[in-house]
Design an enzyme around this catalytic site. Structure first.
Site, short mmCIF file in Angstrom:
data_model
loop_
_atom_site.label_atom_id
_atom_site.label_comp_id
_atom_site.label_asym_id
_atom_site.label_seq_id
_atom_site.Cartn_x
_atom_site.Cartn_y
_atom_site.Cartn_z
N GLY A 61 54.19 -12.43 -18.86
CA GLY A 61 53.46 -12.62 -20.11
C GLY A 61 51.98 -12.89 -19.91
N THR A 62 51.65 -13.75 -18.98
CA THR A 62 50.24 -14.14 -18.80
C THR A 62 49.41 -12.93 -18.39
OG1 THR A 62 50.95 -16.34 -18.16
CG2 THR A 62 48.71 -15.72 -17.53
N THR A 72 51.86 -2.79 -5.30
CA THR A 72 53.23 -2.30 -5.11
C THR A 72 54.15 -2.93 -6.16
OG1 THR A 72 52.80 -2.04 -2.78
CG2 THR A 72 55.12 -2.14 -3.43
N ASN A 103 55.83 -20.23 -29.51
CA ASN A 103 56.75 -20.78 -28.52
C ASN A 103 56.99 -22.27 -28.69
OD1 ASN A 103 53.91 -20.55 -27.65
ND2 ASN A 103 54.56 -21.77 -25.91
N CYS A 141 54.06 -25.65 -20.70
CA CYS A 141 52.70 -25.59 -20.16
C CYS A 141 51.90 -26.86 -20.45
CB CYS A 141 51.95 -24.41 -20.72
SG CYS A 141 52.91 -22.94 -20.69
N ALA A 145 60.22 -11.11 -18.61
CA ALA A 145 61.68 -11.05 -18.43
C ALA A 145 62.38 -12.41 -18.41
CB ALA A 145 61.99 -10.29 -17.14
N HIS A 146 61.69 -13.44 -17.88
CA HIS A 146 62.41 -14.71 -17.71
C HIS A 146 62.67 -15.43 -19.03
CE1 HIS A 146 59.10 -17.89 -17.77
NE2 HIS A 146 58.37 -16.79 -17.73
N1 PLP Z 1 53.14 -16.19 -24.16
C1 PLP Z 1 54.07 -17.00 -24.68
C2 PLP Z 1 54.25 -17.06 -26.16
C3 PLP Z 1 54.88 -17.78 -23.85
O1 PLP Z 1 55.79 -18.59 -24.36
C4 PLP Z 1 54.66 -17.70 -22.44
C5 PLP Z 1 55.44 -18.56 -21.52
O2 PLP Z 1 55.64 -19.73 -21.74
C6 PLP Z 1 53.69 -16.82 -21.95
C7 PLP Z 1 52.94 -16.09 -22.84
C8 PLP Z 1 53.45 -16.68 -20.48
O3 PLP Z 1 54.47 -15.90 -19.90
P1 PLP Z 1 54.73 -15.92 -18.31
O4 PLP Z 1 55.41 -17.21 -18.01
O5 PLP Z 1 55.63 -14.74 -18.08
O6 PLP Z 1 53.42 -15.75 -17.66
#
Ligand code: PLP
Length: 382
Positions: free
Chosen positions: A72-73, A238, A152, A330, A201-202
């Site tokens: 996600g990040t 890769t 989230n 976070c 994915a997680h």
């Molecule tokens: N965006 C949202 C809404 C999330 O909840 C999160 C993870 O907590 C992320 C982005 C970041 O995802 P990742 O942990 O895969 O970097």
């Protein structure tokens, strides 16, 4: 030691057994590099491309519009930096309730005077004001807009179909952080005219460290990573083949079982809401998370009155083998740092705990958790 109860699925979900099995052979039996032209490489290339095709079908898009990332990040960062670099964007519209993976790159660019940052208004419960979005878009056409599908921390859902349409009508670029909804809600990208969405994915029983960024065809972005030309030159490096295979499998399982999964989780959430309301006084739900119809079904954010029993609630739940979060994972396990709770004006005399569920949680766990919670809060069982 009491049985451990995991209710922090918004932070990360357990790996699905079928996903684990699908990934195994790509961690040992099939090695090599997918860019190599020999048979070892070709096998991996086929696995990556099959995963891409399978994912594309679920979102009703072309495989060439799916770009694998580390999660996600990274997807959010590519969306921000590449859009702004590629289209010479001057104005960006977002909300203060976004994940830091959006807010931090944007505030960095704003601090460097590369963009003008505009925040769309939200009401006291965290709902995005789409009329205000339209006003901003009229004032600042050709903006880059990033609005998350589901929050989230407080679970509010945003109508991204309307937000994307408004953005396109005003010549803007629309991105949505769909990290909490991919795998949990069907997203048809022929109906939702987003230019980009992010996935990880997680968050839906896949492995950590892999995700994707969907980029609508014709949206020619500059890469964020330059390197070996992987991912059609968008993201050198890769490929994480076992992760990509796991990602595709997790999406397939999530969507095939979506109704079953949703109904099961909603039943747990409904029961927890009822028990909290009936058995613990003075609680309320943050954002819309207590509304079963209007919130992300996996999240329930509860505000407890701050007192001697709740001051150390997160810690006390942990030592009673219950894993939950404060605001978000976070915010380092404490709600004190949650920019989302602050933005919706959660009073400082409240302690917030986020319970988040998955298909693997059981009703027995919800009852057990309530018993332990009441014990900690010194409420007697009725
Ligand atoms: N965006 C949202 C809404 C999330 O909840 C999160 C993870 O907590 C992320 C982005 C970041 O995802 P990742 O942990 O895969 O970097």
């Amino acid at each position: 030691m009491p049985a451990h109860i995991y209710l922090d699925n918004t932070a990360s979900t357990p790996l699905d057994e079928q996903v684990r099995l699908a990934m195994l052979s790509y961690m040992d039996e099939f090695y090599g590099n997918p860019s190599s032209i020999h048979s070892h490489g070709r096998k991996l290339k086929v696995a990556v491309e099959n995963a891409r095709k399978s994912i594309a079908v679920w979102f009703n898009v072309s495989p060439s519009e799916i770009f694998f990332t580390s999660g996600g990040t990274e997807s959010d960062n590519i969306a921000v930096f590449s859009s702004i670099n590629s289209f010479d964007i001057k104005n960006v519209i977002t909300s203060p309730l976004e994940h830091y993976a959006i807010l931090k790159p944007l505030s960095y660019l704003s601090s460097k005077k590369k963009i003008n940052l505009h925040f769309v208004r939200h009401d006291g419960t965290g709902n995005i004001d789409l009329n205000h979005l339209e006003e901003l878009l009229k004032k600042f056409p050709r903006s880059f807009v990033s609005l998350m599908h589901a929050n989230n921390e407080i679970g509010n859902l945003t109508d991204i179909e309307t937000a994307a349409r408004m953005t396109k009508e005003n010549d803007g670029i629309f991105h949505s952080d769909t990290v909490q909804t991919v795998g949990h809600y069907r997203i048809d990208l022929q109906n939702i005219k987003a230019d980009m969405i992010s996935a990880s994915a997680h968050k839906f029983h896949g492995p950590k460290g892999v995700g994707f960024l969907y980029i609508r065809g014709g949206c020619q972005l500059e890469p964020l990573f330059y390197g070996g030309g992987q991912e059609r030159n968008m993201r050198g490096g890769t490929e994480n083949v076992s992760g990509i295979v796991g990602l595709a499998k997790a999406i397939e399982i999530g969507y095939k079982d979506i109704t079953l999964q949703k109904n099961h989780i909603l039943m747990l959430k409904k029961k927890l809401i009822e028990m909290l309301q009936n058995e613990i006084s003075s609680i309320n739900f943050n954002g819309l998370s207590g509304d079963l119809d209007k919130s992300l079904y996996t999240v329930l954010s509860v505000a407890f009155p701050r007192n001697e029993h709740t001051e150390m609630l997160l810690y006390n739940l942990d030592i009673n083998s219950i894993s939950v979060s404060g605001g978000s994972a976070c915010s380092s396990g404490s709600d004190a740092g949650s920019h989302v709770l602050k933005a919706i004006g959660t009073p400082t005399d409240r302690i917030s705990i986020r319970f988040s569920f998955s298909k693997l949680n059981t009703m027995e766990e919800i009852y057990l958790m309530m018993e332990r919670l009441k014990e900690i809060l010194k409420f007697k069982s009725t």
